[in-house]
Design a protein around this motif. Structure first.
Motif, PDB file in Angstrom:
ATOM      1  N   ALA A 101      -6.274   4.940  -7.212  1.00  0.00           N
ATOM      2  CA  ALA A 101      -5.542   4.794  -8.463  1.00  0.00           C
ATOM      3  C   ALA A 101      -6.414   5.290  -9.611  1.00  0.00           C
ATOM      4  CB  ALA A 101      -5.156   3.333  -8.686  1.00  0.00           C
ATOM      5  N   TRP A 102      -5.795   6.095 -10.473  1.00  0.00           N
ATOM      6  CA  TRP A 102      -6.508   6.712 -11.584  1.00  0.00           C
ATOM      7  C   TRP A 102      -5.673   6.608 -12.851  1.00  0.00           C
ATOM      8  CZ3 TRP A 102     -11.100   7.632  -9.704  1.00  0.00           C
ATOM      9  CH2 TRP A 102     -11.240   7.963  -8.370  1.00  0.00           C
ATOM     10  N   LYS A 103      -6.342   6.413 -13.989  1.00  0.00           N
ATOM     11  CA  LYS A 103      -5.617   6.467 -15.259  1.00  0.00           C
ATOM     12  C   LYS A 103      -5.070   7.877 -15.402  1.00  0.00           C
ATOM     13  CE  LYS A 103      -7.588   2.528 -17.522  1.00  0.00           C
ATOM     14  NZ  LYS A 103      -8.255   2.003 -18.711  1.00  0.00           N
ATOM     15  N   ASN A 104      -3.875   7.967 -15.931  1.00  0.00           N
ATOM     16  CA  ASN A 104      -3.080   9.190 -15.921  1.00  0.00           C
ATOM     17  C   ASN A 104      -3.413  10.131 -17.079  1.00  0.00           C
ATOM     18  OD1 ASN A 104      -1.055  10.984 -15.137  1.00  0.00           O
ATOM     19  ND2 ASN A 104       0.519   9.913 -16.297  1.00  0.00           N
ATOM     20  N   ASP A 125      -8.759  -0.366 -10.022  1.00  0.00           N
ATOM     21  CA  ASP A 125      -8.946  -1.011  -8.724  1.00  0.00           C
ATOM     22  C   ASP A 125      -7.616  -1.439  -8.106  1.00  0.00           C
ATOM     23  OD1 ASP A 125     -11.718  -0.762  -8.933  1.00  0.00           O
ATOM     24  OD2 ASP A 125     -11.936  -2.735  -9.857  1.00  0.00           O
ATOM     25  N   VAL A 126      -7.417  -0.998  -6.867  1.00  0.00           N
ATOM     26  CA  VAL A 126      -6.268  -1.411  -6.065  1.00  0.00           C
ATOM     27  C   VAL A 126      -6.772  -1.712  -4.662  1.00  0.00           C
ATOM     28  CG1 VAL A 126      -4.540  -0.099  -7.374  1.00  0.00           C
ATOM     29  CG2 VAL A 126      -5.680   0.975  -5.416  1.00  0.00           C
ATOM     30  N   SER A 127      -5.974  -2.436  -3.901  1.00  0.00           N
ATOM     31  CA  SER A 127      -6.296  -2.680  -2.500  1.00  0.00           C
ATOM     32  C   SER A 127      -5.016  -2.573  -1.686  1.00  0.00           C
ATOM     33  CB  SER A 127      -6.947  -4.058  -2.314  1.00  0.00           C
ATOM     34  OG  SER A 127      -6.041  -5.080  -2.648  1.00  0.00           O
ATOM     35  N   VAL A 128      -5.188  -2.330  -0.401  1.00  0.00           N
ATOM     36  CA  VAL A 128      -4.055  -2.209   0.516  1.00  0.00           C
ATOM     37  C   VAL A 128      -4.178  -3.295   1.562  1.00  0.00           C
ATOM     38  CG1 VAL A 128      -2.891  -0.750   2.210  1.00  0.00           C
ATOM     39  CG2 VAL A 128      -3.888   0.280   0.148  1.00  0.00           C
ATOM     40  N   ARG A 129      -3.099  -4.053   1.728  1.00  0.00           N
ATOM     41  CA  ARG A 129      -3.022  -5.082   2.768  1.00  0.00           C
ATOM     42  C   ARG A 129      -1.663  -4.996   3.435  1.00  0.00           C
ATOM     43  NH1 ARG A 129      -5.436  -9.543  -1.162  1.00  0.00           N
ATOM     44  NH2 ARG A 129      -3.633  -8.796  -2.249  1.00  0.00           N
ATOM     45  N   HIS A 130      -1.684  -4.839   4.757  1.00  0.00           N
ATOM     46  CA  HIS A 130      -0.444  -4.811   5.553  1.00  0.00           C
ATOM     47  C   HIS A 130       0.552  -3.786   5.011  1.00  0.00           C
ATOM     48  CE1 HIS A 130      -2.034  -8.351   7.502  1.00  0.00           C
ATOM     49  NE2 HIS A 130      -2.117  -8.963   6.334  1.00  0.00           N
ATOM     50  N   GLN A 178       0.946  -2.701   1.998  1.00  0.00           N
ATOM     51  CA  GLN A 178       1.351  -2.941   0.609  1.00  0.00           C
ATOM     52  C   GLN A 178       0.171  -2.669  -0.323  1.00  0.00           C
ATOM     53  OE1 GLN A 178       4.652  -3.884  -0.141  1.00  0.00           O
ATOM     54  NE2 GLN A 178       4.892  -3.507   2.041  1.00  0.00           N
ATOM     55  N   VAL A 179       0.444  -2.075  -1.483  1.00  0.00           N
ATOM     56  CA  VAL A 179      -0.603  -1.770  -2.453  1.00  0.00           C
ATOM     57  C   VAL A 179      -0.575  -2.812  -3.558  1.00  0.00           C
ATOM     58  CG1 VAL A 179      -1.541  -0.042  -4.027  1.00  0.00           C
ATOM     59  CG2 VAL A 179      -0.299   0.687  -1.980  1.00  0.00           C
ATOM     60  N   TYR A 180      -1.761  -3.360  -3.865  1.00  0.00           N
ATOM     61  CA  TYR A 180      -1.905  -4.398  -4.876  1.00  0.00           C
ATOM     62  C   TYR A 180      -2.836  -3.938  -5.990  1.00  0.00           C
ATOM     63  CZ  TYR A 180       0.153  -7.552  -1.455  1.00  0.00           C
ATOM     64  OH  TYR A 180       0.993  -8.148  -0.555  1.00  0.00           O
ATOM     65  N   LEU A 181      -2.485  -4.247  -7.223  1.00  0.00           N
ATOM     66  CA  LEU A 181      -3.363  -4.031  -8.363  1.00  0.00           C
ATOM     67  C   LEU A 181      -4.364  -5.179  -8.379  1.00  0.00           C
ATOM     68  CD1 LEU A 181      -4.051  -2.545 -11.037  1.00  0.00           C
ATOM     69  CD2 LEU A 181      -2.395  -4.065 -12.157  1.00  0.00           C
ATOM     70  N   THR A 182      -5.655  -4.852  -8.307  1.00  0.00           N
ATOM     71  CA  THR A 182      -6.695  -5.881  -8.235  1.00  0.00           C
ATOM     72  C   THR A 182      -7.725  -5.731  -9.349  1.00  0.00           C
ATOM     73  OG1 THR A 182      -7.932  -4.518  -6.668  1.00  0.00           O
ATOM     74  CG2 THR A 182      -6.473  -6.199  -5.743  1.00  0.00           C
ATOM     75  N   ASP A 183      -7.440  -4.890 -10.333  1.00  0.00           N
ATOM     76  CA  ASP A 183      -8.370  -4.611 -11.427  1.00  0.00           C
ATOM     77  C   ASP A 183      -8.312  -5.733 -12.460  1.00  0.00           C
ATOM     78  OD1 ASP A 183      -9.641  -3.435 -13.778  1.00  0.00           O
ATOM     79  OD2 ASP A 183      -9.465  -1.530 -12.715  1.00  0.00           O
TER      80      ASP A 183
END
Length: 135
Positions: A42-45, A98-103, A105-110
């Motif tokens: 994930a990157w700022k656009n 910061d993002v993470s992937v679980r099962h 699914q993508v989650y915002l974790t920043d």
């Protein structure tokens, strides 16, 4: 706290998934998710050469061989590291979110931002549509 963004399968293989975050100062910033061979990033656009130049203008970022392409000057940023080796943005790196992937699914974790809405800033949180009809 992690916020569910989307499924990995909903991120285009050649393009990006656009969403908007709110920063600590209340400002809004667009973020793009891109698929990698082994996950997502994930990157700022915005291009590092011109911060008002969006990489994804609402139809997905242009990509080629694992590179995100700035539509204005053609600088190419590595989708995994964000680093640019060519063009006017050479030597710069995109701003990571910061993002993470679980099962699948993508989650915002920043911790520096919070989810505002799907789509760009100008979309204002309106539901997205694939229809091109207007009334």
């Amino acid at each position: 706290m992690a916020t569910l963004l989307t499924a990995v399968d909903d991120i285009p293989e050649h393009g990006s998934y656009l969403f908007t975050v709110e920063e600590a100062d209340g400002g809004l910033e667009e973020v793009i998710l891109v698929r990698l061979s082994d996950g997502v990033s994930a990157w700022k656009n915005f291009c590092q050469h011109e911060t008002d130049q969006r990489l994804d203008r609402g139809r997905g970022a242009a990509m080629r061989e694992g590179q995100i392409i700035c539509p204005k000057h053609g600088s190419m940023f590595d989708a995994e590291t964000g680093y640019c080796e060519n063009g006017k943005a050479a030597g710069s790196t995109l701003v990571e979110v910061d993002v993470s992937v679980r099962h699948g699914q993508v989650y915002l974790t920043d911790d520096e931002v919070s989810f505002s809405h799907e789509g760009g800033i100008d979309d204002g949180g309106a539901p997205s549509s694939t229809s091109h009809l207007s009334f």
